[in-house]
Enzyme design. Structure first.
Site, PDB file in Angstrom:
ATOM      1  N   HIS A 457       0.816  -1.226   0.000  1.00 38.69           N
ATOM      2  CA  HIS A 457       0.000   0.000   0.000  1.00 38.69           C
ATOM      3  C   HIS A 457       0.844   1.268   0.000  1.00 38.69           C
ATOM      4  O   HIS A 457       1.767   1.398   0.814  1.00 38.69           O
ATOM      5  CB  HIS A 457      -0.808   0.066   1.321  1.00 38.69           C
ATOM      6  N   GLU A 458       0.498   2.242  -0.831  1.00 38.62           N
ATOM      7  CA  GLU A 458       1.136   3.574  -0.803  1.00 38.62           C
ATOM      8  C   GLU A 458       2.645   3.523  -0.958  1.00 38.62           C
ATOM      9  O   GLU A 458       3.362   4.314  -0.356  1.00 38.62           O
ATOM     10  CB  GLU A 458       0.817   4.315   0.514  1.00 38.62           C
TER      11      GLU A 458
END
Lengths: 607, 607
Positions: A457-458
């Site tokens: 994620h991210e």
């Protein structure tokens, strides 16, 4: 067992968050108002989130051909969250906010992440609206951001595409002016977008009246070509449903279609979507192309988006932390109640004696203390970063700029470290449960699955590591790294005179020197291929050094408190980190310092 | 990409398995017969196992109230496996076996574990039948073992109970003589069993005509009391359906009832059950109590069971290894085909250039080489252990006894190391896939879930660590540890004169000395509570030292081969292990040597 005493200690005894009240923006606040926010969030998380964490795992979002169906519990939880005012907690009074320090907001949100990380998508909505408050026009703020803060609309961030994950320079979504009057739309310069966006969390659902997508796309030049690289990227507001300048739905769908739900191994409560923009499934005014409104300047989209992405990175770090914490609490509870085995030594030789509870075994204590050291340390780091956000926004100019630069250096750690080590904590929580741990009758296997997404994620570890060693420690002449070293040395100076901390202070000083030397050695040839070949081991060593500093600093605050079991626990977690964890940095830094090319030089056919 | 070249290299160029043919038992075998077995298993695994690995994950076993339903693919795969003769591969010709060396059997089984670990339950059936061949009566061998080898029956091992997982001394299942003539049953002394058994893999299904449970239980004394501790444990054959001395089903069910299926986060193709023995649901001759036949002597059950458990521990190590390998191959394939990003340095500055495949990025190569080093190293270790089994059974007395003792020391490593590091490999395989890695559209997240069970299966890390530091390195005056040190020193002596290996040979020598010193330091006070407080970090350091030795030894064989990409890959994996992994042992051994009590001494209320 409650998280609250740990949060209270970190906010009050360590970060002295109450002192922020001396600043004008926070002048109406007090320990009491902060406590009231924490109380409310703790209660909503306990009542509306925690009981449904397994439900959202087993009742995965599904598409019935028209709508995405989510469990009723998710609707109820989001409604309660919106009603709490948390979506706009940090905003100005005049737009309905609470002017709450970000530190307190982050701490309050931790309760939701711990109770059910994948029910909560408030982070994206808040981040989306915050970006618009910073970069949008007045009309964009009013129509989109304020309706997100109220919970009427929700928000997404649409960066990745199927062929462009980490590599945003390859974004291929096109945005072309929508008619000759495109410049004069009250909601901003109006474009039509075509392209596909992948991994869009909360990209489709019926939780809110509308979904506000923030979309990266490129405006073609006069020859219809997209500018290569990230320079050509612009940012657009693309609502799922068309909105008029009064903020009302016109009844028309925008040309944004769900192309598929991603079925994940964890974090299943939040839809994760592939969205098709402008494929013509929902033509607007008879024409294919999703209507989007430019935010900020054309070509500056990535700059605006980073406003949201940095918040999102701290948010992901906090989510990883709280999943780890949930596993720690669950396994601590299990260990206190599960009888199994007998003590070592003479006392355990008599099998006629009843078994002891497993918390009495040294190895179970080791696994518990490791979890505590990872998760409470990570929580301290995230709150420290949140405090820097407050400094950046409300302190005097010099302090604010230092905070900005420190945040630049710490953000890759705040994102990556908990995603690796609080995942490890979740694995230890499973291990403490034995066979029960891998069954779905206990919550720990889900925490572990949920947490595995956070290392991706991210921005993956690889991306964070390149950001840290390739950019952050070099930027502004290395000033960020110097600032961090200064803070670490402050802690060392305060600790070194306390006999029980002196050895740790020395160890931290040596670790800092090792990291500094490795940074220089990595860049000794000036070649990125040499320096960055082992960027991830560097990130890991850097992260462990930062956490050792955080723990020593937290321990100083604990040391100043009265004797109590909690104080003993914090001091032990600090000692654990220095004895069991910090020594790991040697192995990581060795390959960095020698610019080891064992991996980078291996030809493809040799794998 | 195929596993076969790696297996061929390890068996032939490294372990010289063909030389076993000089022994009488294997005299009929040759490289050709070995290859034929590997060919067959590779083909069955490719055709009957691999295509159905996701099916067995999604179509979890379920109970329809009468039967446990498994996918058709599982039935087909098990049939093909039985028909291959692999269930009795190592057995004598006279009972229908192939007299195959265990090394080749283990290598051949690796293909199934890699293709679909949870379809295959051959390991338990073979282990069960092997135990009966070693400890059963002629009738028990004929009626139970031989029907297991043919695939007509299958087998389980029933040790754990809901209240007794790792702690077998708390087994509470009772076995009482079944009538005055209980001693004269042709199938062995006949008892009636009552109790509950937990975590029983393949405990209920319709794959075979019958299921043969091997059950640990206690025979009460004249006052009806169970002997506390493990001394009181006996071993019983408890068939699911009653069998007559001719091996025919009588048509009667035994009193063994499925109490529940455990729903797991992985390894879902194999049922995992709670079984109730003797609760009266299926009374035999009108009476409650599961009919069981004593195996070996009363009170010696655990000794017999260890025969099966040690095989099972190597089997679990191999399963963990091959799950890791499956992820390595999948992520290597993905990395060779997925375009994303640009090279570092000047060549990557032009965004108009097309992206490169991700295998061209240094960090992706690092993650691939780590997987190769973990998984191919673990495979070498497992095959080395399998070779020791062959030595133990067929070498001269001294060599055989050395092999036995070396196996005692290496078994905890063969079980624990792959379960930790090939799980880490699976996590790296997910990481290489980015977002795709956590979706169920790609196989890697399942490998990772499947593999998480192996750190618990057949004894947790904690149990293996106590076995290693508390028993194995001490037994027979420390002779096992000396033998291992001798083997390691042999490798060092062969490597130290080769310039490119000299530094590694020295590093291995130092690691061995560190492990030796830590072993002494741990036991310096003679107190188990001091020595064993950090048994798991000791296990981890010991394991890494063993793997470094294995890699250096494998590299010597690779070095002797002609130049090739595969040779370059093996040498690089060895270097990776010495540069990136072996230095980790310092951090683990430090707490062992200092007998660190940070965890053990922390009072419960401080967590």
């Amino acid at each position: 067992m409650s998280l609250r005493p740990t949060v209270d200690f970190l906010l009050n005894d360590w970060l002295h968050v109450e002192s922020l009240n001396q600043r004008e923006r926070f002048a109406d606040h007090s320990r009491e108002t902060f406590d009231a926010v924490l109380d409310t969030c703790e209660r909503i998380a306990r009542e509306k989130y925690a009981p449904f964490n397994r439900v959202v795992d087993t009742q995965e979002p599904h598409f019935d051909g028209e709508k995405v169906i989510l469990p009723q519990a998710t609707h109820d939880a989001q409604k309660a969250y919106a009603e709490s005012g948390m979506l706009s907690a940090a905003q100005d009074y005049e737009v309905g906010g609470m002017q709450l320090p970000y530190t307190v907001e982050a701490a309050a949100n931790a309760f939701f992440a711990m109770a059910s990380v994948s029910i909560g998508s408030g982070m994206l909505t808040t981040g989306n609206a915050n970006l618009l408050m910073a970069h949008g026009t007045d009309a964009q703020k009013r129509v989109f951001a304020l309706n997100e803060f109220s919970g009427r609309f929700s928000g997404t961030m649409c960066l990745s595409e199927p062929q462009a994950g980490s590599s945003l320079s390859d974004v291929a979504t096109r945005a072309v002016p929508d008619g000759p009057d495109f410049q004069s739309d009250p909601l901003g310069p109006r474009y039509r977008l075509k392209g596909n966006k992948m991994w869009i969390s909360a990209g489709e659902h019926e939780l809110t009246e509308n979904i506000i997508h923030l979309v990266l796309a490129k405006i073609p030049d006069e020859n219809g070509r997209l500018v290569p690289g990230t320079r050509g990227i612009s940012l657009f507001i693309v609502p799922k449903k068309i909105v008029n300048p009064a903020g009302e739905l016109t009844g028309e769908r925008n040309d944004v279609a769900l192309a598929g739900l991603n079925h994940k191994c964890g974090w299943r409560g939040t839809t994760n979507t592939l969205l098709n923009f402008g494929e013509g499934r929902f033509p607007v005014k008879g024409e294919a192309g999703a209507v989007g409104y430019l935010v900020g300047q054309a070509g500056k989209g990535l700059h605006c988006m980073f406003h949201m992405m940095n918040e999102a990175r701290i948010g992901v770090g906090m989510a990883a932390t709280m999943l780890g914490m949930a596993g720690y609490h669950a396994s601590l509870d299990y260990a206190k109640n599960r009888p199994q085995g007998r003590p070592m030594g003479p006392a355990g030789k008599d099998p006629a004696q009843p078994p002891v509870r497993i918390i009495e075994h040294a190895d179970v204590k080791r696994m518990l203390l490791a979890q505590k050291a990872y998760c409470e340390g990570a929580l301290a780091l995230e709150l420290y970063c949140a405090r820097l956000v407050d400094e950046q926004h409300t302190a005097d100019a010099t302090t604010a700029d230092d905070a900005r630069l420190l945040l630049e250096v710490l953000t890759p750690i705040a994102k990556s470290w908990p995603s690796e080590w609080c995942l490890e904590a979740n694995s230890l929580a499973i291990q403490i449960h034995g066979g029960y741990g891998y069954t779905r009758d206990f919550p720990v296997e889900q925490y572990w699955r949920d947490n595995r997404l956070n290392m991706i994620h991210e921005g993956t570890h690889g991306i964070q590591a390149m950001d840290l060693l390739g950019r952050k420690v070099l930027m502004e002449g290395g000033k960020g790294l110097s600032l961090l070293a200064g803070r670490i040395n402050d802690t060392i100076q305060r600790a070194i005179h306390i006999p029980e901390f002196a050895a740790h202070a020395n160890a931290l000083g040596q670790a800092l020197a090792q990291v500094g030397a490795a940074t220089k050695a990595a860049w000794a040839t000036g070649e990125p291929t040499d320096a960055l070949a082992n960027a991830v081991p560097y990130l890991q060593a850097f992260g462990h050094t930062v956490l050792a500093w955080i723990w020593l600093d937290v321990a100083l605050a604990a040391h100043a408190a009265a004797e109590s079991p909690a104080r003993a626990g914090r001091l032990a977690a600090m000692r654990f980190f220095f004895h069991y964890e910090l020594p790991k940095i040697g192995a990581w830094l060795q390959v960095v310092s020698s610019r080891d090319q064992t991996c980078a030089a291996l030809p493809e056919e040799a794998f």
